[in-house]
Design an enzyme around this catalytic site. Structure first.
Site, short mmCIF file in Angstrom:
data_model
loop_
_atom_site.label_atom_id
_atom_site.label_comp_id
_atom_site.label_asym_id
_atom_site.label_seq_id
_atom_site.Cartn_x
_atom_site.Cartn_y
_atom_site.Cartn_z
N GLU A 105 -4.19 43.09 -16.95
CA GLU A 105 -3.97 41.71 -16.22
C GLU A 105 -3.17 40.98 -16.96
OE1 GLU A 105 -7.68 40.31 -15.29
OE2 GLU A 105 -8.23 42.07 -14.36
N CYS A 109 -0.08 33.94 -19.62
CA CYS A 109 -1.35 34.44 -20.38
C CYS A 109 -1.17 35.78 -20.53
CB CYS A 109 -2.54 33.88 -19.53
SG CYS A 109 -4.04 34.39 -20.37
N CYS A 117 -11.82 45.76 -24.14
CA CYS A 117 -11.74 44.90 -25.46
C CYS A 117 -13.10 45.42 -26.23
CB CYS A 117 -12.21 43.57 -25.09
SG CYS A 117 -12.29 42.26 -26.51
N CYS A 139 -18.39 40.42 -26.10
CA CYS A 139 -18.89 38.97 -25.47
C CYS A 139 -19.65 39.36 -24.44
CB CYS A 139 -17.77 38.02 -25.52
SG CYS A 139 -16.81 37.78 -26.84
N CYS A 144 -18.18 38.05 -20.79
CA CYS A 144 -16.86 38.31 -20.51
C CYS A 144 -16.64 39.48 -19.63
CB CYS A 144 -16.21 38.30 -21.96
SG CYS A 144 -14.09 38.59 -21.33
N GLY A 186 -8.59 41.68 -24.17
CA GLY A 186 -8.74 42.17 -25.47
C GLY A 186 -8.66 41.14 -26.88
N GLU A 187 -8.72 41.79 -27.82
CA GLU A 187 -8.75 40.82 -29.11
C GLU A 187 -7.48 40.96 -29.78
OE1 GLU A 187 -10.40 38.47 -30.39
OE2 GLU A 187 -9.14 38.62 -31.98
N SER A 202 -5.52 33.43 -29.04
CA SER A 202 -6.91 33.08 -29.01
C SER A 202 -7.68 34.39 -29.61
CB SER A 202 -7.37 32.80 -27.81
OG SER A 202 -8.81 32.89 -27.57
N LEU A 219 -15.58 30.04 -30.44
CA LEU A 219 -16.69 29.65 -31.11
C LEU A 219 -18.17 29.89 -30.19
CD1 LEU A 219 -17.19 29.32 -34.18
CD2 LEU A 219 -17.08 26.59 -33.45
N HIS A 220 -18.10 29.33 -29.20
CA HIS A 220 -19.09 29.44 -28.31
C HIS A 220 -20.76 29.24 -28.58
CE1 HIS A 220 -15.76 31.18 -26.29
NE2 HIS A 220 -15.83 32.28 -26.54
N ASN A 278 -16.83 30.71 -15.95
CA ASN A 278 -16.26 31.25 -14.62
C ASN A 278 -17.03 32.27 -14.29
OD1 ASN A 278 -14.73 31.50 -12.38
ND2 ASN A 278 -12.78 32.19 -13.44
N CYS A 320 -10.34 36.54 -17.32
CA CYS A 320 -10.30 37.80 -18.12
C CYS A 320 -11.02 38.97 -17.45
CB CYS A 320 -10.58 37.83 -19.42
SG CYS A 320 -10.26 36.21 -20.52
#
Ligand code: SAH
Length: 361
Positions: free
Chosen positions: A107, A121, A128, A132, A135, A177-178, A209, A233-234, A308, A351
């Site tokens: 995407e 974006c 990924c 997380c 996500c 992805g990272e 990011s 960070l979260h 979201n 994402c």
């Protein structure tokens, strides 16, 4: 570190026989022209057509000899992806679901502001590996890294959606992805995105990011580039972050902050800390106070992202009161705070969501 190494298994194998033009380094492309017997300036001419003049086929490159155009068309693909789905939301955000040559899907999103500036974006991996918990991108793990050409192709596919009066001004590497687990392919793509011979987007307008991989952050710092770094960070402590971002168990917040400090020292660029606000999980006043404490004295920007929701996951958006309280506590301590309301929610622009909702279509 372990994470970066683990990703070696995910080397791209796109299954393409004909070469992908966007995959060719300047040297490789010039070597092809040398072998084909053409003057080397033709290589730069083709690049100009692609990146600056927005050509979508060799037949549009009208100042190239016909024979050269047809040889290029025989030996190179410009597009290796197919647009499976294109969605547009009320705020004019557009999202593409792209199918790659090997059938994998990714995407990418085009965001518009009211000055006719556009941000793309982009994704860097299929899936990924970071896991997380909230996500959508990593729910099925990682399949493979994207190639440099595929990453560039996302930008070009999105740029085709722009109206004449719009300008592509920013790139955010915040898709699936990272990015720092695929730095070898991402860096050449961003090099071309930022170089005057490529897309000419200032490096300062390109944001990467990351979940926070210290070795890769330092590698990026050593590139002598001006990319803007955003660290996800979260959570303000390892106990909570280990639960939300499982890869943290091998790393720890302290090591990430130290690497981000080094990034600032090397580049002079203030680091952004992203913090997804999850209802009743990490949005209490105490979390805000502890976050302020660990960022104290750091030249940091905080980007708060109200969650979201993702279908099937048990996480919720914080209440407006909780968000406002969080912001106020951080601001009281002198931190610069932004709240990023995600655009395009209704087209599943967060994402990994569109890919999942259309799996099998
Ligand atoms: N792997 C990178 C890029 C991820 S996407 C990273 O971790 O930074 C960019 C940001 O969106 C990350 O901060 C990610 O945690 C966040 N994000 C992912 N899913 C989300 C969701 N459903 N709602 C809000 N933010 C989300």
């Amino acid at each position: 570190m372990t994470v970066a190494l683990a990703c070696r298994e995910f080397e791209p194998s796109t299954g393409l026989a004909v070469r992908h033009l966007l995959e060719q380094s300047t040297d490789q492309f010039q070597a092809w022209f040398a072998e084909a017997g053409g003057p080397l300036y033709r290589a730069a001419q083709v690049r100009r057509w692609l990146f600056q003049r927005g050509a979508s086929g060799f037949d549009e490159m009208t100042d190239l000899p016909k024979a050269l155009r047809s040889r290029l068309a025989d030996e190179f693909h410009i597009w290796t992806s197919r647009v499976v789905e294109c969605r547009r939301s009320d705020d004019q955000t557009q999202k593409l679901l792209l199918e790659l040559a090997d059938g994998q899907r990714i995407e990418c999103v085009l965001l518009r502001d009211d000055r006719r500036h556009c941000t793309v974006c982009i994704s860097t991996q299929v899936g990924c590996a970071m896991g997380c918990v909230f996500c959508a991108s990593g729910l099925e793990g990682v399949v493979r890294n994207l190639t440099t050409g595929e990453i560039l192709e996302e930008i070009l596919q999105l740029r085709r959606l722009l109206a004449e009066s719009e300008r592509l001004s920013h790139v955010v590497v915040m898709g699936m992805g990272e990015p720092l687990a695929n730095l070898d392919r991402l860096l050449p793509a961003l090099d071309l995105a930022s170089s005057p011979a490529g897309l000419g987007i200032s490096a300062r307008r390109i944001t990467i990011s990351t979940v926070g991989l210290p070795a890769a952050i330092r590698r990026l710092a050593a590139q002598d580039c001006q990319y803007h770094l955003a660290v996800s960070l979260h959570a303000p402590d390892d106990e909570l972050r280990n639960r939300l971002v499982p890869t943290n168990r091998k790393i720890g917040i302290e090591a990430i902050l130290a690497a981000a400090d080094d990034y600032f020292t090397a580049t002079g660029r203030r680091v952004t800390y992203e913090y997804v606000l999850l209802d009743a999980l990490n949005d209490h006043a105490e979390h805000a106070r502890r976050l302020a404490a660990i960022l104290k004295g750091r030249p940091a920007l905080v980007n708060l992202i109200p969650y979201n929701p993702v279908a099937g996951l048990p996480y919720g958006t914080p209440t407006p009161e909780a968000t406002a309280r969080f912001v106020a506590i951080l601001r009281q301590t002198g931190l610069t705070v932004q709240v990023r309301y995600r655009k395009g929610d209704r087209i599943e622009a967060a994402c990994g969501q569109l890919r999942r909702s259309l799996a099998g279509c």
